[in-house]
Motif scaffolding. Structure first.
Motif, mmCIF file in Angstrom:
data_model
loop_
_atom_site.group_PDB
_atom_site.id
_atom_site.type_symbol
_atom_site.label_atom_id
_atom_site.label_comp_id
_atom_site.label_asym_id
_atom_site.label_seq_id
_atom_site.Cartn_x
_atom_site.Cartn_y
_atom_site.Cartn_z
ATOM 1 N N LYS A 160 9.758 10.575 3.001
ATOM 2 C CA LYS A 160 10.105 10.169 1.566
ATOM 3 C C LYS A 160 10.633 8.043 1.920
ATOM 4 C CE LYS A 160 12.483 11.641 -1.415
ATOM 5 N NZ LYS A 160 13.842 12.535 -2.149
ATOM 6 N N ARG A 161 11.390 7.767 2.678
ATOM 7 C CA ARG A 161 11.565 6.992 2.440
ATOM 8 C C ARG A 161 9.844 5.923 3.738
ATOM 9 N NH1 ARG A 161 15.932 6.147 6.675
ATOM 10 N NH2 ARG A 161 16.718 7.223 4.478
ATOM 11 N N TYR A 162 9.607 6.856 4.496
ATOM 12 C CA TYR A 162 8.616 6.153 5.203
ATOM 13 C C TYR A 162 7.121 6.447 3.785
ATOM 14 C CZ TYR A 162 4.551 5.564 8.263
ATOM 15 O OH TYR A 162 3.358 5.346 9.141
ATOM 16 N N LEU A 163 7.233 7.051 3.244
ATOM 17 C CA LEU A 163 5.643 7.035 2.116
ATOM 18 C C LEU A 163 6.157 5.600 1.229
ATOM 19 C CD1 LEU A 163 5.942 11.202 2.093
ATOM 20 C CD2 LEU A 163 4.158 8.707 3.641
ATOM 21 N N ASN A 164 7.635 5.642 0.876
ATOM 22 C CA ASN A 164 7.626 4.737 -0.082
ATOM 23 C C ASN A 164 7.841 2.933 0.232
ATOM 24 O OD1 ASN A 164 8.731 5.967 -2.191
ATOM 25 N ND2 ASN A 164 10.398 6.128 -1.763
ATOM 26 N N LYS A 165 7.565 3.224 2.094
ATOM 27 C CA LYS A 165 7.780 1.404 2.408
ATOM 28 C C LYS A 165 6.235 1.652 3.079
ATOM 29 C CE LYS A 165 9.662 -0.917 6.785
ATOM 30 N NZ LYS A 165 10.158 -0.815 7.699
ATOM 31 N N TYR A 166 5.653 2.284 2.739
ATOM 32 C CA TYR A 166 3.949 1.969 3.100
ATOM 33 C C TYR A 166 3.365 2.618 2.334
ATOM 34 C CZ TYR A 166 5.809 0.627 7.509
ATOM 35 O OH TYR A 166 6.377 0.006 8.169
ATOM 36 N N HIS A 167 4.249 2.665 0.650
ATOM 37 C CA HIS A 167 3.445 3.111 -0.906
ATOM 38 C C HIS A 167 1.339 2.647 -0.736
ATOM 39 C CE1 HIS A 167 2.306 4.553 -4.191
ATOM 40 N NE2 HIS A 167 2.452 3.089 -5.156
ATOM 41 N N TYR A 168 1.382 1.554 -0.346
ATOM 42 C CA TYR A 168 -0.098 1.362 -0.962
ATOM 43 C C TYR A 168 -1.453 1.529 0.371
ATOM 44 C CZ TYR A 168 1.614 -1.371 -3.991
ATOM 45 O OH TYR A 168 2.894 -1.730 -5.446
ATOM 46 N N ILE A 169 -0.632 1.371 1.739
ATOM 47 C CA ILE A 169 -1.149 2.112 3.377
ATOM 48 C C ILE A 169 -2.054 3.720 2.699
ATOM 49 C CG2 ILE A 169 -1.311 2.631 5.488
ATOM 50 C CD1 ILE A 169 0.077 0.019 5.447
ATOM 51 N N PHE A 170 -0.529 4.637 2.627
ATOM 52 C CA PHE A 170 -0.421 5.921 2.163
ATOM 53 C C PHE A 170 -1.548 5.829 1.495
ATOM 54 C CE2 PHE A 170 1.262 9.975 -0.213
ATOM 55 C CZ PHE A 170 0.995 10.018 0.794
ATOM 56 N N ASN A 171 -1.430 5.389 0.120
ATOM 57 C CA ASN A 171 -2.022 5.489 -1.363
ATOM 58 C C ASN A 171 -3.598 5.326 -0.786
ATOM 59 O OD1 ASN A 171 -0.162 6.447 -2.562
ATOM 60 N ND2 ASN A 171 -0.331 5.340 -4.428
ATOM 61 N N THR A 172 -3.586 4.485 0.085
ATOM 62 C CA THR A 172 -5.374 4.165 0.486
ATOM 63 C C THR A 172 -5.898 5.287 1.390
ATOM 64 O OG1 THR A 172 -5.003 1.638 0.417
ATOM 65 C CG2 THR A 172 -6.428 2.477 1.578
ATOM 66 N N VAL A 173 -5.090 5.200 1.616
ATOM 67 C CA VAL A 173 -5.727 6.764 3.130
ATOM 68 C C VAL A 173 -5.782 7.902 2.307
ATOM 69 C CG1 VAL A 173 -4.720 8.064 5.012
ATOM 70 C CG2 VAL A 173 -4.301 5.288 5.249
ATOM 71 N N MET A 174 -4.158 8.458 1.694
ATOM 72 C CA MET A 174 -4.626 9.163 0.560
ATOM 73 C C MET A 174 -5.632 9.675 -0.439
ATOM 74 S SD MET A 174 -2.878 11.918 1.791
ATOM 75 C CE MET A 174 -2.628 10.897 3.204
ATOM 76 N N SER A 175 -6.282 8.263 -0.666
ATOM 77 C CA SER A 175 -6.869 7.954 -2.033
ATOM 78 C C SER A 175 -8.384 8.790 -0.758
ATOM 79 C CB SER A 175 -7.598 6.956 -2.205
ATOM 80 O OG SER A 175 -8.609 6.876 -2.925
ATOM 81 N N LEU A 176 -8.929 8.179 0.343
ATOM 82 C CA LEU A 176 -10.109 8.002 1.400
ATOM 83 C C LEU A 176 -9.646 9.442 1.845
ATOM 84 C CD1 LEU A 176 -9.646 4.447 3.136
ATOM 85 C CD2 LEU A 176 -11.282 5.097 1.744
#
Length: 187
Positions: A160-176
């Motif tokens: 959670k902490r890592y995913l929140n910190k890198y939210h936009y990168i995570f969402n971009t990767v998951m979206s791709l």
């Protein structure tokens, strides 16, 4: 049997709509807060296993015609989910929708990756190779599938902490990855 097990594991553990939404739900609500949503997805997975088995045995000769239509709808649905994942903000309040059993169940039964997974599973592995033991294959599929879905939930909770910190990168990767899933339907 080994090809079957590899197919089920790889397809279940790789990113797809249910995996990603379970991770997002546990990231936001924790494991306990997301349990209804997770149970909804698991119930939808079981429901599709039963429905796919019944439909394939009853309508085996029509599956190829229906499969192409499902691929098109699945492609469009995954494009939509990719867009929603990419545009979701860190504090997106609509994420509360993904905390109910109903939302999890509906997400899973409308998940074209899972529908195509079952059609392929039954048509390629279970019907030709089950030696009149399709029940054993389906039980193994459900156990492996549920285990992989829960792994994604645990990852969302503990990262959670890592995913929140890198939210936009995570969402971009998951979206791709969802976008990749959409295009891989046709290969």
């Amino acid at each position: 049997m080994s090809a079957f097990l590899i197919y089920v594991f790889v397809t279940s553990i790789t990113p797809g709509p249910s995996n990603i939404f379970i991770m997002n739900s546990t990231k936001k609500h924790g494991l306990l807060g997301a349990k209804k949503f997770i149970f909804g997805i698991l119930a939808g997975f079981l429901f599709l296993a039963i429905l796919a088995s019944i439909c394939l045995y009853l309508f085996e000769e029509y599956i190829e015609a229906v499969e192409q239509t499902l691929k098109i709808f699945g492609f469009v649905y995954l494009l939509y989910l990719s867009y929603k994942t990419f545009t979701a903000s860190k504090n997106d309040e609509t994420g509360d929708v993904y905390s109910t059993f109903k939302a999890g169940f509906l997400l899973q039964i409308l998940n074209m990756k899972t529908l195509l997974f079952y059609i392929t599973l039954l048509g390629v592995f279970i019907i030709p190779n089950s030696n009149n033991k399709p029940f054993v294959y389906m039980v193994l599929t459900i156990i492996i599938g549920w285990g992989c879905l829960i792994v994604w939930g645990v990852l969302g909770h503990y990262l959670k902490r890592y995913l929140n910190k890198y939210h936009y990168i995570f969402n971009t990767v998951m979206s791709l990855l969802i976008l990749y899933s959409a295009f891989s339907i046709f290969y």
